[in-house]
Motif scaffolding. Sequence first.
Motif, PDB file in Angstrom:
ATOM      1  N   GLY A 238       0.748  -1.131  -0.082  1.00 36.93           N
ATOM      2  CA  GLY A 238       0.059  -0.246   0.115  1.00 36.93           C
ATOM      3  C   GLY A 238       0.805   1.296   0.100  1.00 36.93           C
ATOM      4  O   GLY A 238       1.935   1.148   0.691  1.00 36.93           O
ATOM      5  N   LYS A 239       0.247   2.190  -0.717  1.00 32.99           N
ATOM      6  CA  LYS A 239       1.133   3.565  -0.697  1.00 32.99           C
ATOM      7  C   LYS A 239       0.377   4.717  -0.368  1.00 32.99           C
ATOM      8  O   LYS A 239       0.556   6.038  -0.826  1.00 32.99           O
ATOM      9  CB  LYS A 239       1.644   3.688  -2.357  1.00 32.99           C
ATOM     10  CG  LYS A 239       2.375   2.804  -2.970  1.00 32.99           C
ATOM     11  CD  LYS A 239       3.768   2.876  -2.042  1.00 32.99           C
ATOM     12  CE  LYS A 239       4.817   1.574  -2.702  1.00 32.99           C
ATOM     13  NZ  LYS A 239       6.104   1.635  -1.854  1.00 32.99           N
ATOM     14  N   LEU A 240      -0.852   4.337   0.397  1.00 27.53           N
ATOM     15  CA  LEU A 240      -1.708   5.536   0.749  1.00 27.53           C
ATOM     16  C   LEU A 240      -0.948   6.539   1.711  1.00 27.53           C
ATOM     17  O   LEU A 240      -1.747   7.692   1.828  1.00 27.53           O
ATOM     18  CB  LEU A 240      -2.942   4.881   1.435  1.00 27.53           C
ATOM     19  CG  LEU A 240      -3.859   3.707   0.856  1.00 27.53           C
ATOM     20  CD1 LEU A 240      -4.765   3.411   1.439  1.00 27.53           C
ATOM     21  CD2 LEU A 240      -4.204   4.358  -0.510  1.00 27.53           C
ATOM     22  N   THR A 241      -0.145   6.162   2.432  1.00 28.41           N
ATOM     23  CA  THR A 241       0.385   7.101   3.278  1.00 28.41           C
ATOM     24  C   THR A 241       1.378   7.964   2.884  1.00 28.41           C
ATOM     25  O   THR A 241       2.108   8.754   3.468  1.00 28.41           O
ATOM     26  CB  THR A 241       1.066   6.457   4.543  1.00 28.41           C
ATOM     27  OG1 THR A 241       2.239   5.431   4.117  1.00 28.41           O
ATOM     28  CG2 THR A 241      -0.056   5.543   5.302  1.00 28.41           C
ATOM     29  N   GLU A 242       1.970   7.558   1.600  1.00 28.27           N
ATOM     30  CA  GLU A 242       2.950   8.517   1.068  1.00 28.27           C
ATOM     31  C   GLU A 242       2.537  10.008   0.637  1.00 28.27           C
ATOM     32  O   GLU A 242       1.404  10.146   0.373  1.00 28.27           O
ATOM     33  CB  GLU A 242       3.744   7.631  -0.233  1.00 28.27           C
ATOM     34  CG  GLU A 242       4.301   6.452   0.206  1.00 28.27           C
ATOM     35  CD  GLU A 242       5.072   6.031  -0.717  1.00 28.27           C
ATOM     36  OE1 GLU A 242       5.159   6.385  -2.076  1.00 28.27           O
ATOM     37  OE2 GLU A 242       5.663   4.740  -0.690  1.00 28.27           O
ATOM     38  N   PRO A 243       3.436  10.945   0.463  1.00 29.62           N
ATOM     39  CA  PRO A 243       3.148  12.290   0.367  1.00 29.62           C
ATOM     40  C   PRO A 243       2.015  12.719  -1.047  1.00 29.62           C
ATOM     41  O   PRO A 243       0.948  13.450  -0.825  1.00 29.62           O
ATOM     42  CB  PRO A 243       4.333  12.897  -0.160  1.00 29.62           C
ATOM     43  CG  PRO A 243       5.440  12.062   0.700  1.00 29.62           C
ATOM     44  CD  PRO A 243       4.890  10.643   0.565  1.00 29.62           C
ATOM     45  N   ASP A 425      -3.575  11.542   8.569  1.00 29.74           N
ATOM     46  CA  ASP A 425      -2.638  10.703   8.822  1.00 29.74           C
ATOM     47  C   ASP A 425      -3.162   9.313   9.517  1.00 29.74           C
ATOM     48  O   ASP A 425      -2.786   8.063   9.011  1.00 29.74           O
ATOM     49  CB  ASP A 425      -1.212  11.034   9.644  1.00 29.74           C
ATOM     50  CG  ASP A 425      -0.568  12.149   8.958  1.00 29.74           C
ATOM     51  OD1 ASP A 425      -0.415  11.938   7.693  1.00 29.74           O
ATOM     52  OD2 ASP A 425       0.318  12.960   9.652  1.00 29.74           O
ATOM     53  N   GLU A 426      -3.931   9.513  10.360  1.00 29.73           N
ATOM     54  CA  GLU A 426      -4.719   8.165  11.229  1.00 29.73           C
ATOM     55  C   GLU A 426      -5.360   7.444  10.223  1.00 29.73           C
ATOM     56  O   GLU A 426      -5.451   6.330  10.160  1.00 29.73           O
ATOM     57  CB  GLU A 426      -5.378   8.685  12.293  1.00 29.73           C
ATOM     58  CG  GLU A 426      -4.437   9.193  13.507  1.00 29.73           C
ATOM     59  CD  GLU A 426      -5.208   9.979  14.440  1.00 29.73           C
ATOM     60  OE1 GLU A 426      -4.780  10.162  15.549  1.00 29.73           O
ATOM     61  OE2 GLU A 426      -6.391  10.328  14.172  1.00 29.73           O
ATOM     62  N   ALA A 427      -6.268   8.197   9.442  1.00 23.60           N
ATOM     63  CA  ALA A 427      -7.228   7.293   8.476  1.00 23.60           C
ATOM     64  C   ALA A 427      -6.717   6.871   7.481  1.00 23.60           C
ATOM     65  O   ALA A 427      -6.841   5.766   7.014  1.00 23.60           O
ATOM     66  CB  ALA A 427      -8.187   8.593   7.952  1.00 23.60           C
ATOM     67  N   THR A 433      -3.493  -0.382   5.872  1.00 24.44           N
ATOM     68  CA  THR A 433      -3.258  -1.629   6.501  1.00 24.44           C
ATOM     69  C   THR A 433      -4.449  -2.597   5.852  1.00 24.44           C
ATOM     70  O   THR A 433      -4.096  -3.662   5.409  1.00 24.44           O
ATOM     71  CB  THR A 433      -3.364  -1.575   7.830  1.00 24.44           C
ATOM     72  OG1 THR A 433      -1.939  -0.913   8.356  1.00 24.44           O
ATOM     73  CG2 THR A 433      -3.222  -3.058   8.375  1.00 24.44           C
ATOM     74  N   GLU A 434      -5.605  -1.885   5.818  1.00 22.98           N
ATOM     75  CA  GLU A 434      -6.737  -2.867   5.468  1.00 22.98           C
ATOM     76  C   GLU A 434      -6.776  -2.847   3.818  1.00 22.98           C
ATOM     77  O   GLU A 434      -6.754  -4.248   3.429  1.00 22.98           O
ATOM     78  CB  GLU A 434      -8.245  -1.789   5.672  1.00 22.98           C
ATOM     79  CG  GLU A 434      -9.404  -2.711   5.497  1.00 22.98           C
ATOM     80  CD  GLU A 434     -10.573  -1.970   5.766  1.00 22.98           C
ATOM     81  OE1 GLU A 434     -11.682  -2.671   5.667  1.00 22.98           O
ATOM     82  OE2 GLU A 434     -10.395  -0.663   5.839  1.00 22.98           O
ATOM     83  N   LEU A 435      -6.098  -2.053   3.069  1.00 22.16           N
ATOM     84  CA  LEU A 435      -6.054  -2.311   1.687  1.00 22.16           C
ATOM     85  C   LEU A 435      -5.080  -3.456   1.479  1.00 22.16           C
ATOM     86  O   LEU A 435      -5.456  -4.228   0.668  1.00 22.16           O
ATOM     87  CB  LEU A 435      -5.814  -0.986   0.938  1.00 22.16           C
ATOM     88  CG  LEU A 435      -5.506  -0.994  -0.363  1.00 22.16           C
ATOM     89  CD1 LEU A 435      -6.853  -1.252  -1.217  1.00 22.16           C
ATOM     90  CD2 LEU A 435      -4.846   0.286  -1.094  1.00 22.16           C
ATOM     91  N   GLU A 436      -4.068  -3.229   2.028  1.00 22.49           N
ATOM     92  CA  GLU A 436      -2.842  -4.378   2.080  1.00 22.49           C
ATOM     93  C   GLU A 436      -3.489  -5.666   2.284  1.00 22.49           C
ATOM     94  O   GLU A 436      -3.370  -6.823   1.555  1.00 22.49           O
ATOM     95  CB  GLU A 436      -1.599  -4.066   2.596  1.00 22.49           C
ATOM     96  CG  GLU A 436      -0.845  -3.003   2.148  1.00 22.49           C
ATOM     97  CD  GLU A 436       0.444  -2.779   3.086  1.00 22.49           C
ATOM     98  OE1 GLU A 436       1.322  -2.335   2.637  1.00 22.49           O
ATOM     99  OE2 GLU A 436       0.563  -3.205   4.112  1.00 22.49           O
ATOM    100  N   ASP A 437      -4.294  -5.900   3.290  1.00 20.76           N
ATOM    101  CA  ASP A 437      -4.942  -7.259   3.909  1.00 20.76           C
ATOM    102  C   ASP A 437      -5.845  -7.653   2.729  1.00 20.76           C
ATOM    103  O   ASP A 437      -5.843  -8.717   2.581  1.00 20.76           O
ATOM    104  CB  ASP A 437      -5.585  -6.942   5.012  1.00 20.76           C
ATOM    105  CG  ASP A 437      -4.722  -6.845   6.445  1.00 20.76           C
ATOM    106  OD1 ASP A 437      -3.432  -6.905   6.198  1.00 20.76           O
ATOM    107  OD2 ASP A 437      -5.125  -6.220   7.357  1.00 20.76           O
TER     108      ASP A 437
END
Length: 442
Positions: A238-243, A425-427, A433-437
């Motif tokens: 997952g790359k959702l937390t990247e800038p 950031d929290e969301a 994590t959910e997307l990767e799972d």
Amino acid sequence: MRIAKITATTVTTAALALGLAACGGSETPAAEPSAAGSADSGGPAFAGKELTLWRLGDSNPEAQKYTDELVAAFQQETGATVKVEWIPWPQVNDKFTAAAAGGAGPDVTEIGNDQVPLWVSQEALAPVTDIVNAGDQAEIPRNLMGMETIDGETYAVPWGGGTRAVLYRKDWFEELKIEVPKTWDELVAAAKKVQAEKGSDVDGFAFNGGSDANHLLGSLAWTAGGEYAVKEGDKWVGKLTEPGFKTGFEQYTSLVTDGLSGKSRLTQNSSDIRTRFANDKVGMYLTASWDLPAIEEESKGKLKSDNLAFFPLPGKDGGEAQAFLGGNDIAVWGAAKEPEAAKEFVKLATNKEWGVRYATDGGLLPVYPEALAKLAEDPAQAPFAAAFAKAKAFPADPNWTEANETKAVLQNAARQVIEGKASVDEALAAANTELEDILNQS
């Protein structure tokens, strides 16, 4: 259980779509003899046979006319009759699931291109590789078949490309002396001016948080340099937390937090927005020309295409945003009662004559390069050609549908932020994590 590995993802540009010939060489492969001709007895090969065709969505006069004429041509050519069933989009997943589990299914079905990997993993679609390697279909660029081709077999034929642009009230813009936005800041200013003049209950630019929310979110995130997830070896990361993704996500949620769209409508999808648009409650939203007939009908004829127009969704720093590469395919159902006749129907429906008509009559982009080039010269279609030039697909994984629709991973993350229940950031960390799972399920 997943039974096949996706071997290619689709990242398509208009240059590729216009310039690529079929794979394998410069010559078009010769068409195989058609089974649709006369049988040894002298009659049509499939006389007395009946196919079931699933068309997806709600019928409208143009779609019904096209379907009726296609079915009539098929019957004349083959002797087979076709029973057409229209499946509303909200019911499609349930219908496919029931049919894949052994219920009553079609012989041939329309199918969204991003749904193909899922239903191949359920053994619900039959290979149609021989169709795309011969005849007219060999001219369809192979880069349009990234989600349809799995382990070297193609399971659906592209029927029409779908990308989106911003539909706006041209009459309102003219009345309020608003120029067509070319930047994100200009779009925001236009939306606020619409709301100031037309009422606070009007969405200046409607937030889509429903089943097709990622068409809007994806455009904003991709344009900012983000990705949902990438395949590293055999694992999705997952790359959702990247800038880049975070920037696009914040831009997406700002439609509500900055007041351009109502906070009470966080779960509306494009169909819900279309209805509000038809009733003078939306100034702009992301969609395609297939919404125009329904808007005219839902507005009781008040809103006609003369009052409306499209422009490419602008990026935050100018230029056109990177649009979602969608589209509809046609496929042979794996448990078709009449598989050979079904393949003949798919061949006819996707040849140059009927394939181009399907796309242009339905407000989609034709998948044949010559027809696409002509469409790009039409001022009314130019915004879609521009959007198509930067189109991109979602992760080509069978489990994407679960993440996108069933679990609504990103939609829920956006609501958490908008409702003040989590920081961005929290969301996004939880969503990542959910997307990767989900994507890495086997």
